[in-house]
Design an enzyme around this catalytic site. Sequence first.
Site, PDB file in Angstrom:
ATOM      1  N   GLY A  25      -7.102  32.575  39.600  1.00  0.00           N
ATOM      2  CA  GLY A  25      -6.540  31.336  39.056  1.00  0.00           C
ATOM      3  C   GLY A  25      -7.468  30.161  39.308  1.00  0.00           C
ATOM      4  O   GLY A  25      -8.585  30.321  39.835  1.00  0.00           O
ATOM      5  N   ASP A  56      -0.699  42.560  44.375  1.00  0.00           N
ATOM      6  CA  ASP A  56       0.464  41.975  43.707  1.00  0.00           C
ATOM      7  C   ASP A  56       1.409  41.511  44.815  1.00  0.00           C
ATOM      8  O   ASP A  56       1.936  42.333  45.568  1.00  0.00           O
ATOM      9  CB  ASP A  56       1.113  43.049  42.820  1.00  0.00           C
ATOM     10  CG  ASP A  56       2.344  42.528  42.093  1.00  0.00           C
ATOM     11  OD1 ASP A  56       2.897  41.472  42.506  1.00  0.00           O
ATOM     12  OD2 ASP A  56       2.764  43.179  41.133  1.00  0.00           O
ATOM     13  N   TYR A  64      11.198  26.938  37.290  1.00  0.00           N
ATOM     14  CA  TYR A  64       9.918  26.937  38.020  1.00  0.00           C
ATOM     15  C   TYR A  64      10.038  26.103  39.304  1.00  0.00           C
ATOM     16  O   TYR A  64       9.695  26.557  40.397  1.00  0.00           O
ATOM     17  CB  TYR A  64       8.805  26.388  37.115  1.00  0.00           C
ATOM     18  CG  TYR A  64       7.523  26.092  37.842  1.00  0.00           C
ATOM     19  CD1 TYR A  64       6.652  27.113  38.219  1.00  0.00           C
ATOM     20  CD2 TYR A  64       7.174  24.774  38.172  1.00  0.00           C
ATOM     21  CE1 TYR A  64       5.476  26.832  38.902  1.00  0.00           C
ATOM     22  CE2 TYR A  64       5.994  24.488  38.848  1.00  0.00           C
ATOM     23  CZ  TYR A  64       5.154  25.520  39.212  1.00  0.00           C
ATOM     24  OH  TYR A  64       3.995  25.235  39.896  1.00  0.00           O
TER      25      TYR A  64
HETATM   26  N1  LIG Z   1      -1.208  24.199  37.522  1.00  0.00           N
HETATM   27  C1  LIG Z   1      -0.601  23.091  37.943  1.00  0.00           C
HETATM   28  O1  LIG Z   1      -0.568  22.045  37.252  1.00  0.00           O
HETATM   29  C2  LIG Z   1       0.057  23.059  39.301  1.00  0.00           C
HETATM   30  C3  LIG Z   1       0.680  21.900  39.729  1.00  0.00           C
HETATM   31  C4  LIG Z   1       1.261  21.871  40.984  1.00  0.00           C
HETATM   32  C5  LIG Z   1       1.200  22.998  41.779  1.00  0.00           C
HETATM   33  N2  LIG Z   1       0.616  24.134  41.337  1.00  0.00           N
HETATM   34  C6  LIG Z   1       0.607  25.306  42.222  1.00  0.00           C
HETATM   35  O2  LIG Z   1      -0.723  25.553  42.662  1.00  0.00           O
HETATM   36  C7  LIG Z   1      -0.928  26.958  42.824  1.00  0.00           C
HETATM   37  C8  LIG Z   1      -2.219  27.372  42.147  1.00  0.00           C
HETATM   38  O3  LIG Z   1      -2.160  26.964  40.796  1.00  0.00           O
HETATM   39  P1  LIG Z   1      -3.260  27.406  39.757  1.00  0.00           P
HETATM   40  O4  LIG Z   1      -3.197  26.435  38.655  1.00  0.00           O
HETATM   41  O5  LIG Z   1      -4.545  27.693  40.464  1.00  0.00           O
HETATM   42  O6  LIG Z   1      -2.635  28.781  39.256  1.00  0.00           O
HETATM   43  P2  LIG Z   1      -3.125  29.696  38.062  1.00  0.00           P
HETATM   44  O7  LIG Z   1      -4.431  29.237  37.512  1.00  0.00           O
HETATM   45  O8  LIG Z   1      -1.953  29.895  37.162  1.00  0.00           O
HETATM   46  O9  LIG Z   1      -3.388  31.044  38.855  1.00  0.00           O
HETATM   47  C9  LIG Z   1      -2.369  31.758  39.441  1.00  0.00           C
HETATM   48  C10 LIG Z   1      -2.883  33.157  39.693  1.00  0.00           C
HETATM   49  O10 LIG Z   1      -1.805  33.908  40.280  1.00  0.00           O
HETATM   50  C11 LIG Z   1      -1.871  35.198  39.747  1.00  0.00           C
HETATM   51  N3  LIG Z   1      -0.610  35.892  39.874  1.00  0.00           N
HETATM   52  C12 LIG Z   1       0.495  35.817  39.092  1.00  0.00           C
HETATM   53  N4  LIG Z   1       1.435  36.657  39.545  1.00  0.00           N
HETATM   54  C13 LIG Z   1       0.911  37.278  40.645  1.00  0.00           C
HETATM   55  C14 LIG Z   1       1.381  38.265  41.536  1.00  0.00           C
HETATM   56  N5  LIG Z   1       2.582  38.805  41.400  1.00  0.00           N
HETATM   57  N6  LIG Z   1       0.573  38.661  42.554  1.00  0.00           N
HETATM   58  C15 LIG Z   1      -0.661  38.134  42.702  1.00  0.00           C
HETATM   59  N7  LIG Z   1      -1.178  37.212  41.869  1.00  0.00           N
HETATM   60  C16 LIG Z   1      -0.388  36.789  40.859  1.00  0.00           C
HETATM   61  C17 LIG Z   1      -2.264  34.986  38.293  1.00  0.00           C
HETATM   62  O11 LIG Z   1      -2.808  36.176  37.810  1.00  0.00           O
HETATM   63  P3  LIG Z   1      -2.706  36.552  36.247  1.00  0.00           P
HETATM   64  O12 LIG Z   1      -3.546  35.538  35.534  1.00  0.00           O
HETATM   65  O13 LIG Z   1      -3.239  37.937  36.251  1.00  0.00           O
HETATM   66  O14 LIG Z   1      -1.251  36.432  35.891  1.00  0.00           O
HETATM   67  C18 LIG Z   1      -3.287  33.874  38.402  1.00  0.00           C
HETATM   68  O15 LIG Z   1      -4.598  34.381  38.526  1.00  0.00           O
HETATM   69  C19 LIG Z   1       0.335  27.639  42.309  1.00  0.00           C
HETATM   70  O16 LIG Z   1       1.131  27.969  43.408  1.00  0.00           O
HETATM   71  C20 LIG Z   1       1.040  26.563  41.509  1.00  0.00           C
HETATM   72  O17 LIG Z   1       2.427  26.720  41.554  1.00  0.00           O
HETATM   73  C21 LIG Z   1       0.019  24.196  40.123  1.00  0.00           C
END
Ligand SMILES: NC(=O)c1ccc[n+]([C@@H]2O[C@H](COP(=O)([O-])OP(=O)(O)OC[C@H]3O[C@@H](n4cnc5c(N)ncnc54)[C@H](OP(=O)(O)O)[C@@H]3O)[C@@H](O)[C@H]2O)c1
Length: 301
Positions: A15, A42, A131
Amino acid sequence: MFGQPIKILVTGAEGQVGQALQELVAEQSSFELISLAQAQLDITDARAVQVKLGEYLPDYLINTAGFNDVDKAELESQRCFQVNRDGVENLAQACGEFGVPMLHLSSDYVFDGHYASGYTEQDEGAPLGVYGASKWEAEEILRQLLPRHLILRTSWLFSECCTNYVRSTLQRGLNEQPLLAVDDRRGCPTSALDLARVLLAVIQQLHNGADAWGTYHYSGAEISTLFAFSEAIIEEARQYDERYQSVMLKAVASADYPTEAQRPSSSILVCRKLLHTFGIRQRPWRTELSQAVRRLYQTSA
Ligand SMILES: NC(=O)c1ccc[n+]([C@@H]2O[C@H](COP(=O)([O-])OP(=O)(O)OC[C@H]3O[C@@H](n4cnc5c(N)ncnc54)[C@H](OP(=O)(O)O)[C@@H]3O)[C@@H](O)[C@H]2O)c1
């Protein structure tokens, strides 16, 4: 002469934040990263989590894995809770068993967005949708199960990779005329690379003995609206791609831009606690955006 590198296991490593951590650690020898993508671990598989943690015995675990599609979460709530809440419970259980402290990323979506002046770590969660509820429940479980945890809430994450608002705006800019952007939601964009720097700086201090577990906020500096953020994105892209010269933006109200999930109108996270505890100051998101867009064009060139 030099100490052992700090060994960190990262989940969800493909991610935005997972990739940013890998990039940063590649430049320095004080950390060793074990980066596990979903295919390698996972987090919904409790047994696999326990086995991997026992196998690697890291000094810290950073959970960046998550089900982050806020609209899809409304339609697939069971899967969303399974990953965001139950996955965190699995990690917290295993961390407890092996004595590993855990850093976990959470979100502005744990709040309802009614505080226009911003949310502090003391404010109670009041999520508007699936979410946000999954993220809030995960936090509560982590606080209960694992004393040595650090929850870092952030907002509006972007980078040159994966799915995020910067990339979707650039895509939509080429297909929609005018490009609609919501102007009644306020928040602070945050670069994944900046957040990764914060996570490593925090771990360095925890490792040096700072007894500062708990919940913190971090976002980029300068409060914006989604409309102003979109303007900045298109402006950056104009330097690299002529087609954005003719893109016109139109401000709309959230009510005129319906989505599956309801979103907080204020996503502002007050970040003073992180500053006062760890001395970490918010970096301006505009310079980070500039770099992310440049890197996006460099990698796609
Ligand atoms: N994006 C935002 O704007 C935002 C804002 C506030 C907080 N956050 C938090 O910040 C954190 C990181 O965000 P990010 O944007 O870096 O996330 P991201 O780009 O969506 O990456 C999340 C990763 O988690 C993987 N994943 C999904 N289900 C999984 C599982 N069961 N086991 C292991 N890996 C799994 C996904 O893999 P696949 O691609 O293979 O599904 C993806 O590679 C998250 O906790 C999110 O809630 C994000």
